[in-house]
Scaffold this motif. Structure first.
Motif, PDB file in Angstrom:
ATOM      1  N   ASP A   1       1.256   7.443   2.446  1.00  0.00           N
ATOM      2  CA  ASP A   1       0.499   8.688   2.385  1.00  0.00           C
ATOM      3  C   ASP A   1      -0.933   8.414   2.838  1.00  0.00           C
ATOM      4  O   ASP A   1      -1.449   7.314   2.640  1.00  0.00           O
ATOM      5  CB  ASP A   1       0.486   9.234   0.954  1.00  0.00           C
ATOM      6  CG  ASP A   1       1.869   9.664   0.490  1.00  0.00           C
ATOM      7  OD1 ASP A   1       2.642  10.175   1.312  1.00  0.00           O
ATOM      8  OD2 ASP A   1       2.162   9.483  -0.710  1.00  0.00           O
ATOM      9  N   LYS A   2      -1.552   9.424   3.444  1.00  0.00           N
ATOM     10  CA  LYS A   2      -2.930   9.309   3.889  1.00  0.00           C
ATOM     11  C   LYS A   2      -3.735  10.489   3.353  1.00  0.00           C
ATOM     12  O   LYS A   2      -3.252  11.626   3.393  1.00  0.00           O
ATOM     13  CB  LYS A   2      -3.028   9.309   5.428  1.00  0.00           C
ATOM     14  CG  LYS A   2      -2.778   7.995   6.116  1.00  0.00           C
ATOM     15  CD  LYS A   2      -1.373   7.611   6.387  1.00  0.00           C
ATOM     16  CE  LYS A   2      -0.524   8.483   7.248  1.00  0.00           C
ATOM     17  NZ  LYS A   2       0.890   8.010   7.243  1.00  0.00           N
ATOM     18  N   ILE A   3      -4.936  10.185   2.854  1.00  0.00           N
ATOM     19  CA  ILE A   3      -5.871  11.228   2.432  1.00  0.00           C
ATOM     20  C   ILE A   3      -7.137  11.018   3.251  1.00  0.00           C
ATOM     21  O   ILE A   3      -7.720   9.930   3.231  1.00  0.00           O
ATOM     22  CB  ILE A   3      -6.190  11.158   0.927  1.00  0.00           C
ATOM     23  CG1 ILE A   3      -4.898  11.244   0.099  1.00  0.00           C
ATOM     24  CG2 ILE A   3      -7.164  12.274   0.545  1.00  0.00           C
ATOM     25  CD1 ILE A   3      -5.094  10.979  -1.388  1.00  0.00           C
TER      26      ILE A   3
ATOM     27  N   SER B   1      -7.737  19.964  10.347  1.00  0.00           N
ATOM     28  CA  SER B   1      -6.453  19.640   9.741  1.00  0.00           C
ATOM     29  C   SER B   1      -6.004  18.272  10.239  1.00  0.00           C
ATOM     30  O   SER B   1      -6.477  17.786  11.262  1.00  0.00           O
ATOM     31  CB  SER B   1      -5.397  20.696  10.083  1.00  0.00           C
ATOM     32  OG  SER B   1      -5.177  20.726  11.474  1.00  0.00           O
ATOM     33  N   ALA B   2      -5.085  17.690   9.505  1.00  0.00           N
ATOM     34  CA  ALA B   2      -4.532  16.389   9.892  1.00  0.00           C
ATOM     35  C   ALA B   2      -3.489  16.595  10.982  1.00  0.00           C
ATOM     36  O   ALA B   2      -2.780  17.600  10.991  1.00  0.00           O
ATOM     37  CB  ALA B   2      -3.911  15.711   8.685  1.00  0.00           C
ATOM     38  N   THR B   3      -3.399  15.620  11.872  1.00  0.00           N
ATOM     39  CA  THR B   3      -2.437  15.708  12.971  1.00  0.00           C
ATOM     40  C   THR B   3      -1.278  14.730  12.803  1.00  0.00           C
ATOM     41  O   THR B   3      -0.460  14.600  13.705  1.00  0.00           O
ATOM     42  CB  THR B   3      -3.133  15.450  14.319  1.00  0.00           C
ATOM     43  OG1 THR B   3      -3.740  14.147  14.274  1.00  0.00           O
ATOM     44  CG2 THR B   3      -4.182  16.508  14.605  1.00  0.00           C
TER      45      THR B   3
ATOM     46  N   ALA C   1       0.841  -1.204   0.000  1.00  0.00           N
ATOM     47  CA  ALA C   1       0.000   0.000   0.000  1.00  0.00           C
ATOM     48  C   ALA C   1       0.872   1.249   0.000  1.00  0.00           C
ATOM     49  O   ALA C   1       1.796   1.370   0.793  1.00  0.00           O
ATOM     50  CB  ALA C   1      -0.917   0.016   1.221  1.00  0.00           C
ATOM     51  N   THR C   2       0.559   2.164  -0.895  1.00  0.00           N
ATOM     52  CA  THR C   2       1.270   3.440  -0.927  1.00  0.00           C
ATOM     53  C   THR C   2       0.437   4.552  -0.315  1.00  0.00           C
ATOM     54  O   THR C   2       0.990   5.552   0.140  1.00  0.00           O
ATOM     55  CB  THR C   2       1.624   3.840  -2.365  1.00  0.00           C
ATOM     56  OG1 THR C   2       0.429   3.878  -3.145  1.00  0.00           O
ATOM     57  CG2 THR C   2       2.609   2.859  -2.977  1.00  0.00           C
ATOM     58  N   THR C   3      -0.882   4.379  -0.332  1.00  0.00           N
ATOM     59  CA  THR C   3      -1.786   5.426   0.125  1.00  0.00           C
ATOM     60  C   THR C   3      -2.980   4.800   0.834  1.00  0.00           C
ATOM     61  O   THR C   3      -3.498   3.770   0.401  1.00  0.00           O
ATOM     62  CB  THR C   3      -2.300   6.263  -1.064  1.00  0.00           C
ATOM     63  OG1 THR C   3      -1.178   6.743  -1.820  1.00  0.00           O
ATOM     64  CG2 THR C   3      -3.145   7.436  -0.609  1.00  0.00           C
ATOM     65  N   TYR C   4      -3.389   5.461   1.918  1.00  0.00           N
ATOM     66  CA  TYR C   4      -4.610   5.076   2.633  1.00  0.00           C
ATOM     67  C   TYR C   4      -5.644   6.180   2.451  1.00  0.00           C
ATOM     68  O   TYR C   4      -5.334   7.360   2.676  1.00  0.00           O
ATOM     69  CB  TYR C   4      -4.338   4.892   4.127  1.00  0.00           C
ATOM     70  CG  TYR C   4      -3.446   3.733   4.459  1.00  0.00           C
ATOM     71  CD1 TYR C   4      -3.883   2.421   4.309  1.00  0.00           C
ATOM     72  CD2 TYR C   4      -2.159   3.941   4.938  1.00  0.00           C
ATOM     73  CE1 TYR C   4      -3.054   1.352   4.626  1.00  0.00           C
ATOM     74  CE2 TYR C   4      -1.327   2.878   5.261  1.00  0.00           C
ATOM     75  CZ  TYR C   4      -1.784   1.593   5.095  1.00  0.00           C
ATOM     76  OH  TYR C   4      -0.979   0.534   5.397  1.00  0.00           O
ATOM     77  N   LEU C   5      -6.841   5.797   2.074  1.00  0.00           N
ATOM     78  CA  LEU C   5      -7.960   6.734   1.985  1.00  0.00           C
ATOM     79  C   LEU C   5      -8.878   6.465   3.165  1.00  0.00           C
ATOM     80  O   LEU C   5      -9.307   5.325   3.371  1.00  0.00           O
ATOM     81  CB  LEU C   5      -8.740   6.533   0.680  1.00  0.00           C
ATOM     82  CG  LEU C   5      -7.945   6.548  -0.634  1.00  0.00           C
ATOM     83  CD1 LEU C   5      -8.884   6.353  -1.812  1.00  0.00           C
ATOM     84  CD2 LEU C   5      -7.134   7.814  -0.766  1.00  0.00           C
ATOM     85  N   TYR C   6      -9.176   7.512   3.928  1.00  0.00           N
ATOM     86  CA  TYR C   6     -10.001   7.373   5.124  1.00  0.00           C
ATOM     87  C   TYR C   6     -11.088   8.434   5.172  1.00  0.00           C
ATOM     88  O   TYR C   6     -10.890   9.559   4.705  1.00  0.00           O
ATOM     89  CB  TYR C   6      -9.167   7.575   6.396  1.00  0.00           C
ATOM     90  CG  TYR C   6      -8.099   6.576   6.667  1.00  0.00           C
ATOM     91  CD1 TYR C   6      -8.373   5.210   6.693  1.00  0.00           C
ATOM     92  CD2 TYR C   6      -6.803   6.982   6.935  1.00  0.00           C
ATOM     93  CE1 TYR C   6      -7.371   4.288   6.977  1.00  0.00           C
ATOM     94  CE2 TYR C   6      -5.796   6.062   7.224  1.00  0.00           C
ATOM     95  CZ  TYR C   6      -6.098   4.723   7.239  1.00  0.00           C
ATOM     96  OH  TYR C   6      -5.108   3.811   7.523  1.00  0.00           O
TER      97      TYR C   6
ATOM     98  N   THR D   1      -0.140  13.308   5.621  1.00  0.00           N
ATOM     99  CA  THR D   1      -1.598  13.253   5.597  1.00  0.00           C
ATOM    100  C   THR D   1      -2.156  14.576   5.101  1.00  0.00           C
ATOM    101  O   THR D   1      -1.722  15.638   5.540  1.00  0.00           O
ATOM    102  CB  THR D   1      -2.148  12.981   7.013  1.00  0.00           C
ATOM    103  OG1 THR D   1      -1.533  11.806   7.532  1.00  0.00           O
ATOM    104  CG2 THR D   1      -3.651  12.787   6.993  1.00  0.00           C
ATOM    105  N   ARG D   2      -3.114  14.482   4.190  1.00  0.00           N
ATOM    106  CA  ARG D   2      -3.813  15.695   3.755  1.00  0.00           C
ATOM    107  C   ARG D   2      -5.316  15.477   3.885  1.00  0.00           C
ATOM    108  O   ARG D   2      -5.800  14.339   3.850  1.00  0.00           O
ATOM    109  CB  ARG D   2      -3.409  16.094   2.346  1.00  0.00           C
ATOM    110  CG  ARG D   2      -4.003  15.274   1.233  1.00  0.00           C
ATOM    111  CD  ARG D   2      -3.622  15.889  -0.138  1.00  0.00           C
ATOM    112  NE  ARG D   2      -4.410  15.346  -1.205  1.00  0.00           N
ATOM    113  CZ  ARG D   2      -4.018  14.384  -2.026  1.00  0.00           C
ATOM    114  NH1 ARG D   2      -2.813  13.842  -1.883  1.00  0.00           N
ATOM    115  NH2 ARG D   2      -4.811  13.963  -2.989  1.00  0.00           N
TER     116      ARG D   2
END
Length: 186
Positions: A83-85, A93-95, A43-48, A99-100
Protein backbone atom coordinates in the motif's frame (compact mmCIF):
# COMPACT_ATOMS: atom_id res chain seq x y z
CA UNK A 1 3.40 -3.50 16.25
CA UNK A 2 4.92 -2.17 13.06
CA UNK A 3 8.08 -0.07 12.83
CA UNK A 4 8.53 3.11 10.81
CA UNK A 5 11.77 2.91 8.85
CA UNK A 6 13.38 5.82 7.02
CA UNK A 7 15.68 4.54 4.28
CA UNK A 8 17.76 6.46 1.80
CA UNK A 9 20.68 6.32 -0.58
CA UNK A 10 22.93 9.11 0.61
CA UNK A 11 26.17 10.79 -0.40
CA UNK A 12 28.99 10.51 2.11
CA UNK A 13 28.39 14.15 3.03
CA UNK A 14 24.75 13.40 3.85
CA UNK A 15 22.67 14.42 0.81
CA UNK A 16 20.00 12.50 -1.10
CA UNK A 17 20.52 14.63 -4.19
CA UNK A 18 23.05 17.21 -5.31
CA UNK A 19 22.71 20.99 -5.69
CA UNK A 20 21.06 20.59 -9.11
CA UNK A 21 18.57 18.05 -7.71
CA UNK A 22 20.06 15.04 -9.48
CA UNK A 23 20.85 11.73 -7.87
CA UNK A 24 22.24 9.64 -10.74
CA UNK A 25 25.30 8.98 -8.56
CA UNK A 26 22.96 7.02 -6.23
CA UNK A 27 21.83 4.32 -8.68
CA UNK A 28 22.40 0.99 -6.90
CA UNK A 29 24.13 -1.87 -8.66
CA UNK A 30 22.63 -5.38 -8.73
CA UNK A 31 24.25 -6.41 -5.43
CA UNK A 32 22.94 -3.40 -3.51
CA UNK A 33 19.54 -3.54 -5.20
CA UNK A 34 19.10 -7.22 -4.27
CA UNK A 35 19.95 -6.34 -0.65
CA UNK A 36 17.39 -3.50 -0.70
CA UNK A 37 14.80 -5.92 -2.07
CA UNK A 38 15.39 -8.26 0.85
CA UNK A 39 14.97 -5.38 3.30
CA UNK A 40 11.74 -4.29 1.64
CA UNK A 41 10.09 -7.72 1.75
CA UNK A 42 8.65 -6.92 5.16
CA UNK A 43 7.19 -3.53 4.15
CA UNK A 44 3.41 -3.39 4.00
CA UNK A 45 3.06 0.34 3.39
CA UNK A 46 5.11 3.12 1.83
CA UNK A 47 4.66 6.71 2.97
CA UNK A 48 5.74 9.29 0.41
CA UNK A 49 5.69 12.98 -0.21
CA UNK A 50 4.61 14.01 -3.71
CA UNK A 51 8.10 14.28 -5.19
CA UNK A 52 9.21 10.89 -3.89
CA UNK A 53 5.98 9.34 -5.17
CA UNK A 54 6.61 10.85 -8.61
CA UNK A 55 10.05 9.18 -8.63
CA UNK A 56 8.85 5.84 -7.28
CA UNK A 57 5.70 5.31 -9.34
CA UNK A 58 7.85 4.12 -12.26
CA UNK A 59 7.93 0.76 -10.45
CA UNK A 60 4.32 0.22 -11.50
CA UNK A 61 5.45 0.13 -15.16
CA UNK A 62 8.79 -1.71 -14.82
CA UNK A 63 7.35 -5.19 -15.55
CA UNK A 64 6.15 -3.96 -18.96
CA UNK A 65 9.51 -2.41 -19.84
CA UNK A 66 11.87 -4.45 -22.02
CA UNK A 67 15.09 -6.04 -20.75
CA UNK A 68 14.55 -5.64 -17.01
CA UNK A 69 16.78 -7.66 -14.69
CA UNK A 70 15.37 -10.14 -12.18
CA UNK A 71 16.36 -7.76 -9.38
CA UNK A 72 14.38 -4.91 -10.95
CA UNK A 73 11.35 -7.14 -11.56
CA UNK A 74 11.54 -8.42 -7.99
CA UNK A 75 11.50 -4.89 -6.56
CA UNK A 76 8.64 -3.88 -8.88
CA UNK A 77 6.64 -6.83 -7.57
CA UNK A 78 7.32 -5.84 -3.96
CA UNK A 79 6.39 -2.21 -4.65
CA UNK A 80 3.21 -3.09 -6.49
CA UNK A 81 2.00 -5.36 -3.65
CA UNK A 82 2.46 -2.71 -0.93
CA UNK A 83 0.00 0.00 0.00
CA UNK A 84 1.12 3.57 -0.66
CA UNK A 85 0.05 6.77 1.09
CA UNK A 86 1.09 10.03 -0.57
CA UNK A 87 1.01 13.18 1.54
CA UNK A 88 0.45 16.09 -0.81
CA UNK A 89 -1.57 19.26 -1.05
CA UNK A 90 -0.96 19.56 -4.80
CA UNK A 91 -1.40 16.03 -6.16
CA UNK A 92 -4.95 15.71 -7.52
CA UNK A 93 -5.07 11.93 -7.37
CA UNK A 94 -2.84 8.88 -7.35
CA UNK A 95 -2.09 7.20 -10.66
CA UNK A 96 -1.08 3.83 -9.25
CA UNK A 97 -3.19 1.09 -7.63
CA UNK A 98 -3.12 0.58 -3.86
CA UNK A 99 -2.36 4.28 -3.42
CA UNK A 100 -4.26 6.99 -1.60
CA UNK A 101 -3.55 10.69 -1.22
CA UNK A 102 -3.73 12.47 2.13
CA UNK A 103 -3.64 16.28 2.18
CA UNK A 104 -1.85 16.64 5.53
CA UNK A 105 0.66 14.59 7.49
CA UNK A 106 -1.10 13.46 10.65
CA UNK A 107 1.36 12.10 13.24
CA UNK A 108 -1.47 10.49 15.23
CA UNK A 109 -2.73 8.62 12.16
CA UNK A 110 0.80 7.37 11.40
CA UNK A 111 1.20 6.29 15.03
CA UNK A 112 -2.06 4.31 14.72
CA UNK A 113 -0.83 2.77 11.47
CA UNK A 114 2.29 1.59 13.32
CA UNK A 115 0.23 0.22 16.22
CA UNK A 116 -2.10 -1.70 13.90
CA UNK A 117 0.68 -3.06 11.67
CA UNK A 118 2.52 -6.31 12.04
CA UNK A 119 5.32 -5.49 9.62
CA UNK A 120 7.27 -2.39 8.80
CA UNK A 121 6.21 0.87 7.21
CA UNK A 122 8.69 2.60 4.95
CA UNK A 123 8.90 6.38 4.77
CA UNK A 124 10.59 7.99 1.82
CA UNK A 125 11.52 11.53 0.99
CA UNK A 126 13.36 13.96 3.25
CA UNK A 127 10.56 16.51 3.61
CA UNK A 128 7.98 13.98 4.75
CA UNK A 129 10.55 12.12 6.85
CA UNK A 130 11.44 15.41 8.60
CA UNK A 131 7.86 15.62 9.89
CA UNK A 132 8.01 12.02 11.12
CA UNK A 133 11.41 12.60 12.74
CA UNK A 134 10.11 15.74 14.50
CA UNK A 135 7.09 13.79 15.77
CA UNK A 136 9.35 11.04 17.16
CA UNK A 137 7.80 8.38 14.92
CA UNK A 138 10.89 6.99 13.18
CA UNK A 139 12.04 3.71 14.74
CA UNK A 140 14.94 2.96 12.40
CA UNK A 141 17.21 4.74 9.96
CA UNK A 142 18.72 2.75 7.10
CA UNK A 143 21.36 4.56 5.08
CA UNK A 144 23.21 3.43 1.99
CA UNK A 145 26.27 5.68 1.97
CA UNK A 146 27.67 6.22 -1.52
CA UNK A 147 31.39 6.90 -2.01
CA UNK A 148 30.79 10.38 -3.38
CA UNK A 149 30.80 13.93 -2.03
CA UNK A 150 28.25 16.21 -3.70
CA UNK A 151 28.88 19.38 -1.69
CA UNK A 152 25.25 20.28 -1.06
CA UNK A 153 21.70 19.48 -1.98
CA UNK A 154 18.84 18.05 0.04
CA UNK A 155 20.04 16.58 3.33
CA UNK A 156 18.91 13.13 4.45
CA UNK A 157 18.50 14.32 8.04
CA UNK A 158 16.41 17.41 8.68
CA UNK A 159 18.04 20.49 10.17
CA UNK A 160 17.91 20.38 13.94
CA UNK A 161 17.91 16.58 14.13
CA UNK A 162 19.10 15.57 17.56
CA UNK A 163 18.84 11.90 18.49
CA UNK A 164 20.88 9.14 19.98
CA UNK A 165 21.16 6.16 17.69
CA UNK A 166 22.14 2.54 18.25
CA UNK A 167 23.97 0.71 15.45
CA UNK A 168 22.05 -2.48 14.62
CA UNK A 169 23.70 -3.63 11.41
CA UNK A 170 26.28 -2.71 8.81
CA UNK A 171 27.45 -4.09 5.50
CA UNK A 172 30.01 -3.15 2.92
CA UNK A 173 29.44 -3.73 -0.80
CA UNK A 174 31.94 -4.22 -3.63
CA UNK A 175 30.85 -0.89 -5.16
CA UNK A 176 32.06 0.97 -2.07
CA UNK A 177 28.55 1.60 -0.79
CA UNK A 178 28.15 1.02 2.94
CA UNK A 179 24.83 0.09 4.56
CA UNK A 180 24.18 1.32 8.09
CA UNK A 181 21.10 0.46 10.14
CA UNK A 182 20.36 2.39 13.32
CA UNK A 183 17.61 2.22 15.92
CA UNK A 184 16.36 5.50 17.30
CA UNK A 185 16.86 5.61 21.05
CA UNK A 186 13.88 6.84 23.07
Amino acid sequence: MGRLIYTGIVSLDGYINDTSGTFDWAAPDEEVHAFVNDLERSATTYLYGRRMYEVMKVWEAVPEMPDQSEVMLDYADLWRKADKIVFSRSLESATTPRTRVEREFDPDAVARLKEEGERHISIGGPTLAAAAVAAGLVDEYQLFLCPVLVGGGTPFFPDGSDAGLELLDERRFASGIVYLRYAARP
